[in-house]
Design an enzyme around this catalytic site. Structure first.
Site, PDB file in Angstrom:
ATOM      1  CE  LYS A  86      -3.876   1.944   2.660  1.00  0.00           C
ATOM      2  NZ  LYS A  86      -4.795   1.614   3.776  1.00  0.00           N
ATOM      3  CD  GLU A 186      -7.551   3.592   5.435  1.00  0.00           C
ATOM      4  OE1 GLU A 186      -6.875   4.035   6.380  1.00  0.00           O
ATOM      5  OE2 GLU A 186      -7.056   2.955   4.483  1.00  0.00           O
TER       6      GLU A 186
HETATM    7 MG    MG Z   1      -6.011   0.348   8.709  1.00  0.00          MG
END
Ligand code: MG
Ligand code: ADP
Length: 618
Positions: A86, A186
């Site tokens: 990522k 997120e």
């Molecule tokens: Mg996370």
């Protein structure tokens, strides 16, 4: 109950009604969905954990293995085992130069501006392909549980991800056979999981503290009428649970005088120590003491010792929190809720420290390593249309605007604006007595409409004849939550009105959209130059007309010499407009203006005199 269609070819239920939510994490990834109001976080085959380690191992046959089994290979085959992919998403080699040495695998880049690739054996993979492997594994996991094909997903990304990183995440989804309906931040997902958006009558300010395996970030969000906005985000992309593990490893090496230089399999010993250290850390979240044996050596650590080790690291996260508050121009008192995210927030000292810092008890009831995936599943369920009382919120993927003189794009709603949105601007006519105004609506990022996508056009008729520049035409764009665009035009002096509705907003494929964005970046300089030129040409036209008008109105008192000079300068403007550069046009305009400026003052005096002399007092 929703109807479930069956895919006859595959003989499987095609569960179009289920859209999954995916947390594609640096350390762990997971998938969740909502079925009949029940949130299901999908567990692995043996039902022990929902977390899929974000690790990909390429075996001798080059076939990728993802997850727990791949994690075990970190010790035995580090050069063929990829983790933390990522961090590489949407990055060029120059972006990652500083931490390239941290990896056990080889990162290469043959083209300095291109995206990084990873070399495994004699094959090359890019981060999008590797992330796609993780997503495929999650897709398979949920499909085998549902015994259905899943094709649609919502994927989360950190709030600080830029467009390239978001696009890379979308591409990874596509490569894994998933239609990525939405990329969600997120912290937004975590707030959704706690239902912080449900009461739309009150505005809330939320701090989301996310301490994962390798990264830390804190985001300050507001929710107003169900609309999320990230006010600020701060953090350290190299601070997380891994550092806690490392601190324990260093502590043991120091305490037991372990020679970390043990040859032969020195690397393995360190890795073994790391695994034990993580176990110790996790144990100490519930117990006061941990001990084990490794290679005949007894190892132990107690909670106090551990807390002393991590104290400075926690202090760093709180420093970021202070910065985030400052950037959002808020103080601790402004924060209504704190949401804890990430496996490392299970550590009691972390919870305590955050609670003390904000002087409030943080939300931690939902599993901190599942909360993001749960939020993604909630968002997915809304998109699936299973939550009818919630407004869908989205952003416009491309700018919307109209064509103005010279074929220029005038943006009315910029790209990435939250929808629903309304925005407007005033325009006028460019020709005397103009009765009709054509309004052409475009979508795209380029400065000239010819490079953008035309969405529609309409004509505002029956404008009462007025000199150029006098009509006030207001154009309004209203983009509703379904992505339907209404364009209204109104002449404010006469109140005549016209409007169209354009539904094809999203009738554009992701590829085309990406292409349009890329082109706009590639052509940015050209476009800017062309725009400046067209603007200068427009101004030239305007000033030629204006000087013609001036001559007509003032020829009674202007001397032949002056008239000749104005005509000469006007001619120069006309010529430079036809073939000159932007600077040449500007220079000719300036010359004409410089000459006619003082004359305009004289003209004013003249007309006042005329008006006075013409006035008869009865
Ligand atoms: Mg996370
Ligand atoms: P990411 O978002 O980076 O993918 P996660 O949220 O899954 O990461 O967090 C992973 C980290 O959480 C790891 O460092 C792991 O050791 C740590 N962790 C998980 N459970 C606990 C626990 N009970 N106590 C302390 N740390 C934990």
């Amino acid at each position: 109950m929703a109807k479930i269609p069956i895919n006859i070819k595959e003989g499987k239920v095609k569960s179009d009604s289920i859209i999954v939510g995916i947390d594609l994490g640096t350390t762990n990834s997971l998938v969740a969905y909502i079925n009949d109001k029940e949130t299901i976080v999908v567990k692995d085959e043996d039902g022990s954990s929902a977390l899929l380690p974000s690790i990909i191992h390429f075996g001798p046959d080059d076939r990728p293995i993802v997850g727990k089994l791949a994690k075990e290979k970190l010790i035995t085959s580090p050069e063929r085992t990829i983790y933390s992919v990522k961090r590489l998403m949407g990055k060029a080699l120059e972006d990652i130069q500083s931490f390239q040495t941290n990896y056990g695998y080889t990162i290469i880049d043959d083209d300095p501006e291109g995206l990084v690739k990873i070399k495994v054996g004699d094959r090359y993979f890019n981060p999008v392909q590797l992330s796609a492997e993780i997503l495929k594994a999650l897709k398979e996991r949920v499909e085998s549980q549902l015994d259905a094909i899943v094709t649609k997903a919502v994927i989360t990304v950190p709030a600080y991800f830029n467009d390239a990183q978001r696009q890379a995440t979308r591409d990874a989804g596509k490569l894994a056979g998933l239609d990525v309906l939405r990329i969600v931040n997120e912290p937004t997902a975590a707030s959704l999981a706690y239902g912080l958006d449900t009461d739309t009558t009150v505005n809330k300010t939320i701090a989301v503290y996310d301490l994962g395996g390798g990264t830390f970030d804190i985001s300050i969000l507001t929710i107003e009428g169900g609309i999320f906005e990230v006010l600020s985000t701060h953090g350290n992309t190299f601070l997380g649970g891994d550092d806690f593990d490392q601190a324990i490893v260093d502590f043991w090496i120091d305490k037991y005088k372990i020679k970390d230089s043990i040859t032969l399999n020195g690397k393995s010993l360190k890795q073994k120590l790391r695994i034990e250290a993580e176990q110790a850390k996790i144990t100490l979240s519930n117990k006061g003491f941990f001990d084990t044996k490794i290679n005949g050596q007894a190892l132990s650590i107690d909670k106090k010792e551990f807390e002393t080790l991590i104290q400075p690291l926690i202090a760093q996260t709180l420093h970021s929190a202070t910065r985030a508050l400052k950037d959002a121009q808020l103080t601790i008192e402004d924060i209504d809720h704190i949401v804890m995210v990430g496996g490392s927030t299970r550590i009691p000292l972390v919870k305590q420290s955050v609670g003390t810092f904000f002087n409030k008890i943080p939300y931690d009831e939902i599993n901190p390593d599942e909360v993001v995936a749960i939020g993604a599943a909630i968002q997915a369920n809304i998109l699936a249309g299973n939550e009818t009382n919630i407004l869908l919120l989205d952003v416009t993927p491309l700018s919307l605007g109209i064509e103005t003189v010279g074929g220029l794009m005038d943006v009315i709603i910029p790209r990435n604006s939250k929808i629903p949105i309304r925005a407007g601007r005033k325009y006028t006519t460019s020709v005397d007595g103009q009765k009709n105004l054509k309004i052409s609506v475009y979508q795209g990022e380029r400065d000239l409409v010819e490079h953008n996508r035309k969405l529609g056009e309409f004509v505002l008729n029956n404008i009462p004849p007025m000199p150029a520049g006098l009509p006030k035409i207001e154009i309004h764009f209203i983009l509703n939550a379904d992505g339907i665009l209404q364009v209204k035009a109104k002449e404010l002096r006469s109140n005549i009105e016209q409007m169209i509705e354009i539904k094809s907003q999203y009738g554009i494929s992701e590829e085309d959209m990406a292409k349009m964005l890329i082109e706009s970046i590639q052509h940015a300089q050209d476009d800017m130059d062309t725009k400046a030129l067209v603007e200068a040409q427009n101004e030239a036209d305007y000033i030629v007309l204006a000087s013609q008008k001036f001559i007509d109105q003032n020829k009674s008192w202007l001397t032949p010499d002056v008239l000749k000079e104005i005509k000469k300068l006007t001619q120069k403007v006309k010529i430079s407009k036809m073939s000159g550069t932007k600077d040449q046009i500007r220079a000719s305009i300036d010359a004409l203006n410089a000459y006619t400026g003082p004359l305009a003052h004289q003209a004013m005096d003249q007309s006042i005199q005329q008006a006075l002399s013409g006035k008869k007092i009865e």
